[in-house]
Design a protein around this motif. Structure first.
Motif, PDB file in Angstrom:
ATOM      1  N   LEU A 178       0.785  -1.220   0.000  1.00  0.00           N
ATOM      2  CA  LEU A 178       0.000   0.000   0.000  1.00  0.00           C
ATOM      3  C   LEU A 178       0.818   1.270   0.000  1.00  0.00           C
ATOM      4  N   GLN A 179       2.069   1.160  -0.489  1.00  0.00           N
ATOM      5  CA  GLN A 179       2.816   2.396  -0.700  1.00  0.00           C
ATOM      6  C   GLN A 179       2.384   2.965  -2.028  1.00  0.00           C
ATOM      7  N   VAL A 180       1.349   3.726  -2.025  1.00  0.00           N
ATOM      8  CA  VAL A 180       0.892   4.291  -3.284  1.00  0.00           C
ATOM      9  C   VAL A 180       1.591   5.613  -3.500  1.00  0.00           C
ATOM     10  N   GLY A 181       1.516   6.084  -4.760  1.00  0.00           N
ATOM     11  CA  GLY A 181       2.494   7.073  -5.164  1.00  0.00           C
ATOM     12  C   GLY A 181       2.224   8.521  -4.857  1.00  0.00           C
ATOM     13  N   SER A 182       1.006   8.971  -4.894  1.00  0.00           N
ATOM     14  CA  SER A 182       0.811  10.408  -4.997  1.00  0.00           C
ATOM     15  C   SER A 182       0.875  11.119  -3.662  1.00  0.00           C
ATOM     16  N   GLY A 183       0.638  10.406  -2.588  1.00  0.00           N
ATOM     17  CA  GLY A 183       0.555  11.084  -1.302  1.00  0.00           C
ATOM     18  C   GLY A 183      -0.746  11.861  -1.157  1.00  0.00           C
ATOM     19  N   ALA A 184      -1.615  11.772  -2.183  1.00  0.00           N
ATOM     20  CA  ALA A 184      -2.822  12.596  -2.181  1.00  0.00           C
ATOM     21  C   ALA A 184      -3.829  12.135  -1.131  1.00  0.00           C
ATOM     22  N   GLU A 185      -3.615  10.926  -0.600  1.00  0.00           N
ATOM     23  CA  GLU A 185      -4.628  10.432   0.339  1.00  0.00           C
ATOM     24  C   GLU A 185      -4.081  10.345   1.753  1.00  0.00           C
ATOM     25  N   VAL A 186      -2.952  10.969   2.024  1.00  0.00           N
ATOM     26  CA  VAL A 186      -2.340  10.797   3.332  1.00  0.00           C
ATOM     27  C   VAL A 186      -3.262  11.227   4.469  1.00  0.00           C
ATOM     28  N   ASP A 187      -4.164  12.183   4.194  1.00  0.00           N
ATOM     29  CA  ASP A 187      -5.026  12.635   5.281  1.00  0.00           C
ATOM     30  C   ASP A 187      -6.345  11.883   5.322  1.00  0.00           C
ATOM     31  N   GLU A 188      -6.439  10.820   4.521  1.00  0.00           N
ATOM     32  CA  GLU A 188      -7.740  10.151   4.411  1.00  0.00           C
ATOM     33  C   GLU A 188      -8.303   9.679   5.758  1.00  0.00           C
ATOM     34  N   PRO A 189      -7.486   9.078   6.649  1.00  0.00           N
ATOM     35  CA  PRO A 189      -8.083   8.604   7.898  1.00  0.00           C
ATOM     36  C   PRO A 189      -8.737   9.732   8.699  1.00  0.00           C
TER      37      PRO A 189
ATOM     38  N   ALA B 148     -16.742  11.717   7.640  1.00  0.00           N
ATOM     39  CA  ALA B 148     -17.452  10.779   6.754  1.00  0.00           C
ATOM     40  C   ALA B 148     -18.024  11.481   5.528  1.00  0.00           C
ATOM     41  N   ASP B 149     -18.595  12.669   5.682  1.00  0.00           N
ATOM     42  CA  ASP B 149     -19.211  13.318   4.523  1.00  0.00           C
ATOM     43  C   ASP B 149     -18.140  13.810   3.542  1.00  0.00           C
ATOM     44  N   ALA B 150     -17.000  14.257   4.083  1.00  0.00           N
ATOM     45  CA  ALA B 150     -15.902  14.698   3.207  1.00  0.00           C
ATOM     46  C   ALA B 150     -15.366  13.508   2.423  1.00  0.00           C
ATOM     47  N   ALA B 151     -15.247  12.348   3.086  1.00  0.00           N
ATOM     48  CA  ALA B 151     -14.752  11.141   2.414  1.00  0.00           C
ATOM     49  C   ALA B 151     -15.720  10.721   1.306  1.00  0.00           C
TER      50      ALA B 151
ATOM     51  N   ASN C 145     -17.776  12.666  -0.297  1.00  0.00           N
ATOM     52  CA  ASN C 145     -17.671  13.708  -1.308  1.00  0.00           C
ATOM     53  C   ASN C 145     -16.455  13.440  -2.207  1.00  0.00           C
ATOM     54  N   ARG C 146     -15.339  13.114  -1.557  1.00  0.00           N
ATOM     55  CA  ARG C 146     -14.105  12.841  -2.282  1.00  0.00           C
ATOM     56  C   ARG C 146     -14.272  11.632  -3.214  1.00  0.00           C
ATOM     57  N   ALA C 147     -14.883  10.566  -2.671  1.00  0.00           N
ATOM     58  CA  ALA C 147     -15.093   9.357  -3.474  1.00  0.00           C
ATOM     59  C   ALA C 147     -15.997   9.672  -4.661  1.00  0.00           C
ATOM     60  N   ARG C 148     -17.008  10.524  -4.425  1.00  0.00           N
ATOM     61  CA  ARG C 148     -17.929  10.868  -5.518  1.00  0.00           C
ATOM     62  C   ARG C 148     -17.177  11.633  -6.613  1.00  0.00           C
ATOM     63  N   LEU C 149     -16.306  12.550  -6.184  1.00  0.00           N
ATOM     64  CA  LEU C 149     -15.504  13.302  -7.163  1.00  0.00           C
ATOM     65  C   LEU C 149     -14.598  12.372  -7.969  1.00  0.00           C
ATOM     66  N   LEU C 150     -13.961  11.431  -7.285  1.00  0.00           N
ATOM     67  CA  LEU C 150     -13.044  10.521  -7.984  1.00  0.00           C
ATOM     68  C   LEU C 150     -13.806   9.576  -8.913  1.00  0.00           C
ATOM     69  N   ASP C 151     -14.978   9.145  -8.486  1.00  0.00           N
ATOM     70  CA  ASP C 151     -15.780   8.300  -9.375  1.00  0.00           C
ATOM     71  C   ASP C 151     -16.168   9.070 -10.635  1.00  0.00           C
ATOM     72  N   ALA C 152     -16.591  10.324 -10.438  1.00  0.00           N
ATOM     73  CA  ALA C 152     -16.973  11.157 -11.592  1.00  0.00           C
ATOM     74  C   ALA C 152     -15.766  11.371 -12.504  1.00  0.00           C
ATOM     75  N   ALA C 153     -14.612  11.675 -11.902  1.00  0.00           N
ATOM     76  CA  ALA C 153     -13.389  11.907 -12.694  1.00  0.00           C
ATOM     77  C   ALA C 153     -13.000  10.641 -13.443  1.00  0.00           C
ATOM     78  N   GLY C 154     -13.116   9.493 -12.783  1.00  0.00           N
ATOM     79  CA  GLY C 154     -12.780   8.218 -13.407  1.00  0.00           C
ATOM     80  C   GLY C 154     -13.676   7.937 -14.611  1.00  0.00           C
ATOM     81  N   ARG C 155     -14.965   8.230 -14.467  1.00  0.00           N
ATOM     82  CA  ARG C 155     -15.892   8.025 -15.587  1.00  0.00           C
ATOM     83  C   ARG C 155     -15.526   8.936 -16.756  1.00  0.00           C
ATOM     84  N   LEU C 156     -15.267  10.204 -16.451  1.00  0.00           N
ATOM     85  CA  LEU C 156     -14.911  11.161 -17.512  1.00  0.00           C
ATOM     86  C   LEU C 156     -13.624  10.732 -18.221  1.00  0.00           C
ATOM     87  N   ALA C 157     -12.619  10.304 -17.438  1.00  0.00           N
ATOM     88  CA  ALA C 157     -11.337   9.896 -18.029  1.00  0.00           C
ATOM     89  C   ALA C 157     -11.530   8.676 -18.919  1.00  0.00           C
TER      90      ALA C 157
END
Lengths: 222, 222
Positions: B21-32, B36-39, B41-53
């Protein structure tokens, strides 16, 4: 999961026709027209640049350094290669041409006249030796991801490997296997193995002989 | 030419300890720490971005487009990811984490509980599927030649392959063979094969099964 290989479509095979002496930089297109003294001058500059790159790394190569090492004026180096990028391209091109000539008409087993598996072994060992010597230069000139596999010098070498594989394992998907063999000889991987992990070149070379044996389902050399 | 493999030096083996689980970007270091609502929200944004990509390619991905697709204000996307580079890194990171979880604790044969050769086959087929879907994103985020093989997500996957190879072919130089297998799954090569040469993904997949069989000196799956 099905193990059956789909038939090899003709259009893709056509992509694989060997591209003899299509070297990448275009820096030598006017070579046949060079007068003899200009050609000698050019070769002297490239030999000097090659020595400097091998001793101090391509990153440290400058137009001024090459001029000094070849005992010519700086203007001569600029007139001949345009700029540093042109010099690096000409240097790779020069080495590429020598390597292609050795494959096409040099003595076996790198050149023609040996069985295909033996030629594959010799090819990888020779390319490893050359790439480790020129690692700096290869990394500095690495094409972008989109151009990496269509870059003419690479296409030539990959086609050569595919040709030998077709003789050695005619029933295999030699197009795909040739990419696998070439990937083992990739400059970024060699940099990682030899410089970042400190593996001795001898182990990388033994790995090549082992890989050729596995891919062709033959025994490693005695 | 000698076929004897040199012994595997310990220091290099140490480099190969799986980096879970050493993933590269460091973008999720604050995830823990996310509420709950921010998490969500974040997942929804990433799902939307993934679909668009997936639909239009990563090159066409914009912060505004993601905001519109997820029905949030543009400011929310900027606050969460900083900029477009941060968004692309988070997107790869998100997909990397899902893939690592499937390897570590998902159902066999991708997850634990199947024989090593079967797991190798499943690993490559799953990674090919994922990489072909995310090719744009992978090419846009490709590390430089010097960092390509030390990039943590790649090290994790390569270590996993080396681990399976040590079970399947314990007498081989599995460090070097794991690099060979990983090279077949490289994004730049997949781009070349599927987009520049037009090879159907099914042929690339069959090539993986064939390569695993040759490298492990086993029969291809029935």
């Amino acid at each position: 999961m099905s193990a059956a290989l789909p038939p090899f479509p003709k259009p893709q095979e056509a992509l694989d026709a060997p591209e003899l002496l299509q070297v990448g930089s275009g820096a030598e297109v006017d070579e046949p027209c060079l007068r003899a003294d200009a050609a000698r001058n050019r070769a002297r500059l490239l030999d000097a640049a090659g020595r400097l790159a091998a001793e101090h790394g391509a990153a440290a190569l400058t137009m001024e350094g090459v001029a000094a090492a070849a005992s010519v004026g700086k203007g001569t180096v600029f007139r001949r290669f345009g700029d540093r990028t042109g010099l690096l391209a000409a240097l790779l091109d020069h080495s590429e041409r020598k390597f292609q000539a050795a494959i096409l008409s040099g003595p076996p087993p790198l050149g023609p006249g040996a069985p295909p598996v033996e030629r594959l072994r010799a090819f990888g060992c020779a390319l490893l030796r050359r790439s480790i010597d020129e690692l700096d230069l290869l990394l500095a000139g690495e094409p972008s991801a989109e151009r990496r596999h269509t870059f003419p010098p690479r296409r030539f070498l990959r086609s050569h490997v595919a040709l030998l594989l077709r003789e050695a394992v005619p029933d295999a998907d030699t197009e795909l296997l040739s990419h696998t063999l070439m990937a083992y000889l990739d400059a970024a991987l060699l940099h990682h193995l030899t410089e970042q992990c400190g593996l001795p070149p001898e182990r990388v070379r033994a790995g090549w002989l082992d890989l050729v044996a596995r891919v062709t389902r033959t025994d490693p050399p005695a």
